[in-house]
Every structure is written in C-alpha cells, then in structure tokens.
Design a protein around this motif. Structure first.
Motif, PDB file in Angstrom:
ATOM      1  N   MET A   1     -17.362 -21.852 -62.000  1.00  0.00           N
ATOM      2  CA  MET A   1     -17.589 -22.107 -60.600  1.00  0.00           C
ATOM      3  C   MET A   1     -17.924 -20.786 -59.915  1.00  0.00           C
ATOM      4  O   MET A   1     -17.259 -19.793 -60.105  1.00  0.00           O
ATOM      5  CB  MET A   1     -16.340 -22.743 -60.008  1.00  0.00           C
ATOM      6  N   SER A   2     -18.944 -20.807 -59.115  1.00  0.00           N
ATOM      7  CA  SER A   2     -19.376 -19.610 -58.408  1.00  0.00           C
ATOM      8  C   SER A   2     -18.916 -19.670 -56.959  1.00  0.00           C
ATOM      9  O   SER A   2     -18.731 -20.742 -56.399  1.00  0.00           O
ATOM     10  CB  SER A   2     -20.902 -19.498 -58.425  1.00  0.00           C
ATOM     11  N   THR A   3     -18.749 -18.511 -56.378  1.00  0.00           N
ATOM     12  CA  THR A   3     -18.352 -18.429 -54.979  1.00  0.00           C
ATOM     13  C   THR A   3     -19.432 -17.680 -54.216  1.00  0.00           C
ATOM     14  O   THR A   3     -19.829 -16.580 -54.601  1.00  0.00           O
ATOM     15  CB  THR A   3     -17.020 -17.666 -54.825  1.00  0.00           C
ATOM     16  N   LEU A   4     -19.916 -18.275 -53.161  1.00  0.00           N
ATOM     17  CA  LEU A   4     -20.894 -17.632 -52.298  1.00  0.00           C
ATOM     18  C   LEU A   4     -20.236 -17.351 -50.965  1.00  0.00           C
ATOM     19  O   LEU A   4     -19.571 -18.219 -50.403  1.00  0.00           O
ATOM     20  CB  LEU A   4     -22.109 -18.534 -52.075  1.00  0.00           C
ATOM     21  N   ALA A   5     -20.387 -16.174 -50.488  1.00  0.00           N
ATOM     22  CA  ALA A   5     -19.835 -15.817 -49.179  1.00  0.00           C
ATOM     23  C   ALA A   5     -20.998 -15.565 -48.240  1.00  0.00           C
ATOM     24  O   ALA A   5     -21.924 -14.829 -48.578  1.00  0.00           O
ATOM     25  CB  ALA A   5     -18.954 -14.581 -49.279  1.00  0.00           C
ATOM     26  N   ARG A   6     -20.947 -16.176 -47.078  1.00  0.00           N
ATOM     27  CA  ARG A   6     -22.002 -15.986 -46.099  1.00  0.00           C
ATOM     28  C   ARG A   6     -21.749 -14.685 -45.347  1.00  0.00           C
ATOM     29  O   ARG A   6     -20.650 -14.455 -44.852  1.00  0.00           O
ATOM     30  CB  ARG A   6     -22.005 -17.151 -45.134  1.00  0.00           C
ATOM     31  N   ARG A   7     -22.750 -13.868 -45.253  1.00  0.00           N
ATOM     32  CA  ARG A   7     -22.628 -12.587 -44.537  1.00  0.00           C
ATOM     33  C   ARG A   7     -23.553 -12.582 -43.338  1.00  0.00           C
ATOM     34  O   ARG A   7     -24.638 -13.128 -43.380  1.00  0.00           O
ATOM     35  CB  ARG A   7     -23.017 -11.426 -45.444  1.00  0.00           C
ATOM     36  N   ASP A   8     -23.091 -11.940 -42.315  1.00  0.00           N
ATOM     37  CA  ASP A   8     -23.923 -11.760 -41.132  1.00  0.00           C
ATOM     38  C   ASP A   8     -24.884 -10.621 -41.435  1.00  0.00           C
ATOM     39  O   ASP A   8     -24.481  -9.487 -41.625  1.00  0.00           O
ATOM     40  CB  ASP A   8     -23.037 -11.404 -39.935  1.00  0.00           C
ATOM     41  N   ARG A   9     -26.136 -10.916 -41.501  1.00  0.00           N
ATOM     42  CA  ARG A   9     -27.150  -9.911 -41.839  1.00  0.00           C
ATOM     43  C   ARG A   9     -27.608  -9.123 -40.617  1.00  0.00           C
ATOM     44  O   ARG A   9     -28.561  -8.371 -40.690  1.00  0.00           O
ATOM     45  CB  ARG A   9     -28.349 -10.573 -42.515  1.00  0.00           C
ATOM     46  N   GLY A  10     -26.934  -9.308 -39.518  1.00  0.00           N
ATOM     47  CA  GLY A  10     -27.260  -8.493 -38.343  1.00  0.00           C
ATOM     48  C   GLY A  10     -28.451  -9.017 -37.585  1.00  0.00           C
ATOM     49  O   GLY A  10     -29.421  -8.285 -37.371  1.00  0.00           O
ATOM     50  N   ALA A  11     -28.407 -10.291 -37.223  1.00  0.00           N
ATOM     51  CA  ALA A  11     -29.512 -10.882 -36.473  1.00  0.00           C
ATOM     52  C   ALA A  11     -29.758 -10.132 -35.174  1.00  0.00           C
ATOM     53  O   ALA A  11     -30.874 -10.076 -34.683  1.00  0.00           O
ATOM     54  CB  ALA A  11     -29.223 -12.353 -36.197  1.00  0.00           C
ATOM     55  N   ASP A  12     -28.730  -9.539 -34.644  1.00  0.00           N
ATOM     56  CA  ASP A  12     -28.882  -8.800 -33.389  1.00  0.00           C
ATOM     57  C   ASP A  12     -28.688  -7.295 -33.617  1.00  0.00           C
ATOM     58  O   ASP A  12     -28.022  -6.631 -32.844  1.00  0.00           O
ATOM     59  CB  ASP A  12     -27.907  -9.328 -32.349  1.00  0.00           C
ATOM     60  N   LEU A  13     -29.287  -6.760 -34.670  1.00  0.00           N
ATOM     61  CA  LEU A  13     -29.138  -5.334 -34.979  1.00  0.00           C
ATOM     62  C   LEU A  13     -29.618  -4.435 -33.852  1.00  0.00           C
ATOM     63  O   LEU A  13     -29.024  -3.397 -33.592  1.00  0.00           O
ATOM     64  CB  LEU A  13     -29.903  -4.991 -36.257  1.00  0.00           C
ATOM     65  N   VAL A  14     -30.680  -4.844 -33.190  1.00  0.00           N
ATOM     66  CA  VAL A  14     -31.219  -4.007 -32.117  1.00  0.00           C
ATOM     67  C   VAL A  14     -30.177  -3.812 -31.025  1.00  0.00           C
ATOM     68  O   VAL A  14     -29.952  -2.694 -30.571  1.00  0.00           O
ATOM     69  CB  VAL A  14     -32.506  -4.645 -31.542  1.00  0.00           C
ATOM     70  N   SER A  15     -29.489  -4.887 -30.617  1.00  0.00           N
ATOM     71  CA  SER A  15     -28.486  -4.729 -29.570  1.00  0.00           C
ATOM     72  C   SER A  15     -27.280  -3.944 -30.071  1.00  0.00           C
ATOM     73  O   SER A  15     -26.683  -3.175 -29.328  1.00  0.00           O
ATOM     74  CB  SER A  15     -28.047  -6.087 -29.028  1.00  0.00           C
ATOM     75  N   ARG A  16     -26.918  -4.121 -31.346  1.00  0.00           N
ATOM     76  CA  ARG A  16     -25.787  -3.364 -31.893  1.00  0.00           C
ATOM     77  C   ARG A  16     -26.103  -1.873 -31.926  1.00  0.00           C
ATOM     78  O   ARG A  16     -25.284  -1.055 -31.550  1.00  0.00           O
ATOM     79  CB  ARG A  16     -25.445  -3.846 -33.292  1.00  0.00           C
ATOM     80  N   PHE A  17     -27.304  -1.520 -32.390  1.00  0.00           N
ATOM     81  CA  PHE A  17     -27.664  -0.107 -32.443  1.00  0.00           C
ATOM     82  C   PHE A  17     -27.846   0.468 -31.042  1.00  0.00           C
ATOM     83  O   PHE A  17     -27.518   1.621 -30.794  1.00  0.00           O
ATOM     84  CB  PHE A  17     -28.917   0.122 -33.281  1.00  0.00           C
ATOM     85  N   GLY A  18     -28.340  -0.340 -30.121  1.00  0.00           N
ATOM     86  CA  GLY A  18     -28.462   0.122 -28.739  1.00  0.00           C
ATOM     87  C   GLY A  18     -27.111   0.435 -28.138  1.00  0.00           C
ATOM     88  O   GLY A  18     -26.927   1.423 -27.449  1.00  0.00           O
ATOM     89  N   ARG A  19     -26.126  -0.432 -28.422  1.00  0.00           N
ATOM     90  CA  ARG A  19     -24.757  -0.215 -27.935  1.00  0.00           C
ATOM     91  C   ARG A  19     -24.179   1.051 -28.553  1.00  0.00           C
ATOM     92  O   ARG A  19     -23.560   1.865 -27.869  1.00  0.00           O
ATOM     93  CB  ARG A  19     -23.905  -1.429 -28.280  1.00  0.00           C
ATOM     94  N   MET A  20     -24.386   1.232 -29.871  1.00  0.00           N
ATOM     95  CA  MET A  20     -23.888   2.444 -30.534  1.00  0.00           C
ATOM     96  C   MET A  20     -24.551   3.687 -29.952  1.00  0.00           C
ATOM     97  O   MET A  20     -23.904   4.717 -29.781  1.00  0.00           O
ATOM     98  CB  MET A  20     -24.155   2.363 -32.045  1.00  0.00           C
ATOM     99  N   ASP A  21     -25.836   3.581 -29.655  1.00  0.00           N
ATOM    100  CA  ASP A  21     -26.573   4.697 -29.077  1.00  0.00           C
ATOM    101  C   ASP A  21     -25.981   5.108 -27.732  1.00  0.00           C
ATOM    102  O   ASP A  21     -25.785   6.296 -27.460  1.00  0.00           O
ATOM    103  CB  ASP A  21     -28.029   4.283 -28.889  1.00  0.00           C
TER     104      ASP A  21
END
Length: 158
Positions: A1-21
């Motif tokens: 049996m395999s296990t797949l984990a869903r990951r957030d691939r950063g659909a809103d990367l632009v806003s995240r990087f803008g906030r970090m900036d």
C-alpha cells in the motif's frame, strides 16, 4: 500500500515572497546605523515603528513605541494574510514657522510596521490598548494540535 501526501506547492508564492520582502526591508531599516552629516530626515529606519515582542503564557504581546500620537485618529491596526500591520501618522503643528526654531528635530510623517502572526490566530481575538505612548497588542496563541496525519489513498489494480 502506498501513501500519497498532498503538499501545498505555493499557489500564492508571489504574495508569500512579497510579504517576506516587506518584512526583510523593515528588518534592514531597523538596524542601528549612523546618519551621515547633512542627510535629510528620510534616512532609512526613520519611518519604522520600534517594537518589543514577547510571550506571556499563551499570549503573544507586542509593545509599539508611539509617543505623541492620538490612537483614535492616527493609528490603524489591520491583519492580512497572517501579518499584523501597524500604521501610524505623526502630524506637525500648523504654526511652526513663526516660533523661531534654532533646531527642529522632531519627526513627523507616516510610520509602519508589519509583523507575522502565529499560525491559527483568529483576527477577532486580537486586542490593543494605548497608554503613555505605548501601544500594546495582545494576541492569544491557539494550542498546537501537532502535525496533521497524511491522508492515505488506496491504490486499485487495473
């Protein structure tokens, strides 16, 4: 049996990087530096609100230094995308030209500070008080429930 984990691939990367900036820019402006002789008051760091940030039990406390500001008219607190933003404005007196200043070093203008909030904080639980030039913001921190269990997906043979 395999296990797949869903990951957030950063659909809103632009806003995240803008906030970090923005947070990085504010951090850089907060570093102590000397003002070279002859530069104006718009030197980096002059528009940054100084804060103390600490934990008091299950509450995060932010104390912002805002002397001489009317909190009802000149201070705004807002929360967007997990970031607390403090905006304030220090106003200049209308009649300063006829007072005969030899030196005029008091700062006036807009001041801002953005601070990341802990995960899971509800905006409605945040409270703020102002006393003796200090704005105190109290943020109840929710209990951490630990890491989420990965969702197991059954694989069928076809």
């Amino acid at each position: 049996m395999s296990t797949l984990a869903r990951r957030d691939r950063g659909a809103d990367l632009v806003s995240r990087f803008g906030r970090m900036d923005r947070i990085f820019d504010e951090w850089m402006r907060s570093l102590p530096m000397r003002r070279p002789f002859g530069l104006g008051w718009d030197w980096p760091g002059e528009d940054l609100i100084r804060v103390d940030e600490y934990r008091d039990g299950a509450t995060e406390v932010i104390r912002a230094e805002l002397p001489g500001i009317d909190p009802d008219e000149d201070v705004e607190l807002s929360v967007t995308d997990g970031v607390l933003r403090i905006t304030a404005e220090r106003r200049i007196e209308d009649k300063t030209e006829d007072k005969g200043y030899l030196r005029h070093e008091l700062r006036y203008g807009s001041l801002t500070r953005s601070l990341p909030l802990p995960e899971g904080v509800s905006d409605s639980d945040i409270s703020a008080t102002y006393k003796d030039g200090i704005l105190e913001i109290r943020i109840p921190i929710p209990e951490q429930t630990g890491a989420a269990e990965p969702t197991k997906i059954a694989i069928t043979k076809g």
